[in-house]
Design a protein around this motif. Structure first.
Motif, PDB file in Angstrom:
ATOM      1  N   LYS A   4       0.818  -1.213   0.000  1.00  0.00           N
ATOM      2  CA  LYS A   4       0.000   0.000   0.000  1.00  0.00           C
ATOM      3  C   LYS A   4       0.843   1.250   0.000  1.00  0.00           C
ATOM      4  O   LYS A   4       2.020   1.230   0.348  1.00  0.00           O
ATOM      5  N   LEU A   5       0.195   2.313  -0.403  1.00  0.00           N
ATOM      6  CA  LEU A   5       0.864   3.604  -0.412  1.00  0.00           C
ATOM      7  C   LEU A   5       0.533   4.313   0.886  1.00  0.00           C
ATOM      8  O   LEU A   5      -0.603   4.315   1.342  1.00  0.00           O
ATOM      9  N   LEU A   6       1.527   4.921   1.497  1.00  0.00           N
ATOM     10  CA  LEU A   6       1.261   5.733   2.680  1.00  0.00           C
ATOM     11  C   LEU A   6       1.488   7.185   2.317  1.00  0.00           C
ATOM     12  O   LEU A   6       2.527   7.539   1.765  1.00  0.00           O
ATOM     13  N   LEU A   7       0.518   8.004   2.636  1.00  0.00           N
ATOM     14  CA  LEU A   7       0.656   9.429   2.365  1.00  0.00           C
ATOM     15  C   LEU A   7       0.902  10.107   3.699  1.00  0.00           C
ATOM     16  O   LEU A   7       0.066  10.057   4.588  1.00  0.00           O
ATOM     17  N   ASP A 165      -4.039   6.410   5.004  1.00  0.00           N
ATOM     18  CA  ASP A 165      -3.862   5.281   4.082  1.00  0.00           C
ATOM     19  C   ASP A 165      -4.281   5.675   2.681  1.00  0.00           C
ATOM     20  O   ASP A 165      -5.457   5.849   2.404  1.00  0.00           O
ATOM     21  N   LEU A 166      -3.291   5.851   1.819  1.00  0.00           N
ATOM     22  CA  LEU A 166      -3.623   6.125   0.426  1.00  0.00           C
ATOM     23  C   LEU A 166      -3.732   4.773  -0.276  1.00  0.00           C
ATOM     24  O   LEU A 166      -2.901   4.394  -1.069  1.00  0.00           O
ATOM     25  N   ASP A 167      -4.783   4.053   0.103  1.00  0.00           N
ATOM     26  CA  ASP A 167      -4.918   2.706  -0.446  1.00  0.00           C
ATOM     27  C   ASP A 167      -5.903   2.712  -1.605  1.00  0.00           C
ATOM     28  O   ASP A 167      -6.447   3.759  -1.971  1.00  0.00           O
ATOM     29  N   ARG A 168      -6.134   1.543  -2.168  1.00  0.00           N
ATOM     30  CA  ARG A 168      -7.060   1.422  -3.282  1.00  0.00           C
ATOM     31  C   ARG A 168      -8.420   2.007  -2.940  1.00  0.00           C
ATOM     32  O   ARG A 168      -9.048   2.702  -3.721  1.00  0.00           O
ATOM     33  N   ARG A 169      -8.854   1.703  -1.705  1.00  0.00           N
ATOM     34  CA  ARG A 169     -10.183   2.141  -1.284  1.00  0.00           C
ATOM     35  C   ARG A 169     -10.289   3.664  -1.303  1.00  0.00           C
ATOM     36  O   ARG A 169     -11.268   4.228  -1.773  1.00  0.00           O
ATOM     37  N   MET A 170      -9.239   4.290  -0.754  1.00  0.00           N
ATOM     38  CA  MET A 170      -9.208   5.761  -0.715  1.00  0.00           C
ATOM     39  C   MET A 170      -9.377   6.331  -2.128  1.00  0.00           C
ATOM     40  O   MET A 170     -10.164   7.256  -2.349  1.00  0.00           O
TER      41      MET A 170
END
Ligand SMILES: Nc1nc2c(c(=O)[nH]1)N[C@H]1C(S)=C(S)[C@@H](COP(=O)(O)O)O[C@H]1N2
Ligand SMILES: [Mo]
Length: 363
Positions: A4-7, A165-170
């Protein structure tokens, strides 16, 4: 395992985006499919910042170019409403339970934002078109400006963006919210056309037409609460580049020019103005020129535009009315109302750059 990407938005440490491989997706704490409260807040911050920026652009720009920004402004505004229910169930509910005294500030902030969006909707659809100060658009701007300090406070004290959480859902859910907002805006536009609503006839700035070709029907408004000065029109103290100029002399050099006055309050009106281009009145070697009203109201233009900014003495074949700036006013095609200085007494070339001025007149 999931990636996942963390912002990282901690203002103290700057802004980083990191790509990580983590043990768990970290979303077990919320029902699947929902944005976390933090994610809703970040999207709301994006929508609000976007609305402020596009609103200011649409507000300041008087040319065709503003069309896109006016449209995006509507999408951002509607997006706030689309996200509002999720926000209400999330951090609003939590915040109210905590019962801090400052919750009232947050409540006022929320109401200002929702009120601004509602007024924007009333204006856009033409469901309510007051003219003058209490037009829905003017009130929309008033609420929006009033909410700005609260927005800054709210972001710093309440919803300071932290690691999110800059995840898919976000991305997917946020993208869906933008899509829904866009579809709602499109739906309103289509609906207005089908129903023939007043809102169909907006200019690219969002303004409604009033009294074109009929000066007596053109509204009389001021920027804040400026008023026609009590000076004898036949002895008007006009000074151009430091020299006294007789208004009658100016009037004898005019030609006709059609131009639309487009007030930021939400109306526009096109007239045939009797004008003299400023470039005919000033030497071209200065950087800018300042136009000053007998009331103290003043704005500064770039000299490069002097051939498309005019001193006007009449419209529709008659002299200007007092409320419309008699005996001399500015006509500035493609610029919003605040540039159209009324009751002009001074036009002065200067070497200051035009942008070195207060963003708004202060009278
Ligand atoms: N001196 C002076 N000029 C002014 C203003 C003002 O408040 N004072 N208001 C501006 C604004 S915001 C607009 S929209 C137009 C309105 O012009 P009208 O009253 O002729 O419609 O004048 C502009 N010129
Ligand atoms: Mo205006």
């Amino acid at each position: 395992m999931a990636s996942k990407l963390l912002l990282d938005l901690d203002p103290g440490r700057g802004f980083t985006v990191r790509f990580m491989v983590v043990e768990s997706p970290g979303s077990s704490d919320r029902p699947s499919g929902r944005l976390s409260a933090q994610q809703v807040n970040l999207w709301l911050a994006i929508a609000t910042a976007g609305a402020v920026m596009t609103g200011l652009i649409s507000w300041a720009v008087g040319t065709e170019w503003s069309r896109l920004w006016t449209l995006l402004h509507a999408v951002f505004g509607v997006m706030v409403v689309v996200l509002a229910p999720t926000k209400a169930r999330g951090s609003v509910a939590t915040g109210l339970r905590r019962g801090r005294a400052t919750r009232w500030l947050s409540i006022v902030f929320g109401l200002l934002v929702l009120g601004a969006v509602a007024l924007g909707f009333l204006h856009t659809t033409g469901l309510w078109t007051g003219i003058g100060y209490w037009s829905p658009l003017w009130t929309h701007q008033l609420l929006a400006f009033a909410s700005l300090p609260l927005l800054v406070w709210h972001m710093l004290a309440r919803q300071r963006p932290r690691r999110v959480d800059l995840d898919r859902r976000m991305v997917l859910r946020g993208g869906a919210a933008i899509g829904v907002a866009g579809a709602l805006v499109g739906g309103v536009e289509v609906g207005l056309r089908l129903l023939g609503g007043a809102g169909t006839h907006r200019r690219f700035t969002g303004s409604f037409e009033v009294g074109s070709g009929d000066p007596s029907k053109m509204p009389t408004v001021s920027w804040i609460n400026d008023q026609a000065p009590d000076i004898d029109l036949d002895d008007w103290p006009l000074r151009i580049a430091g020299a006294s100029v007789d208004v009658a002399e100016l009037a004898s050099a005019t030609h006709q020019r059609a131009a639309a006055l487009d007030c930021t309050g939400g109306w526009w009106s096109e007239q045939e103005w009797d004008v003299v281009p400023i470039s005919d009145l000033l030497p071209a070697d200065a950087r800018s020129f300042e136009v000053r009203s007998a009331t103290g109201y003043a704005v500064r233009f770039p000299m490069a535009d002097a051939n498309n900014v005019y001193a006007a003495v009449g419209y529709g074949g008659e002299p200007l009315r007092r409320g419309h700036g008699a005996p001399v006013r500015i006509v500035a095609p493609g610029r919003r109302g605040p540039w159209w200085v009324k009751w002009v007494t001074e036009i002065t070339p200067s070497d200051r750059p035009w942008w070195l001025q207060s963003p708004f007149p202060t009278t």
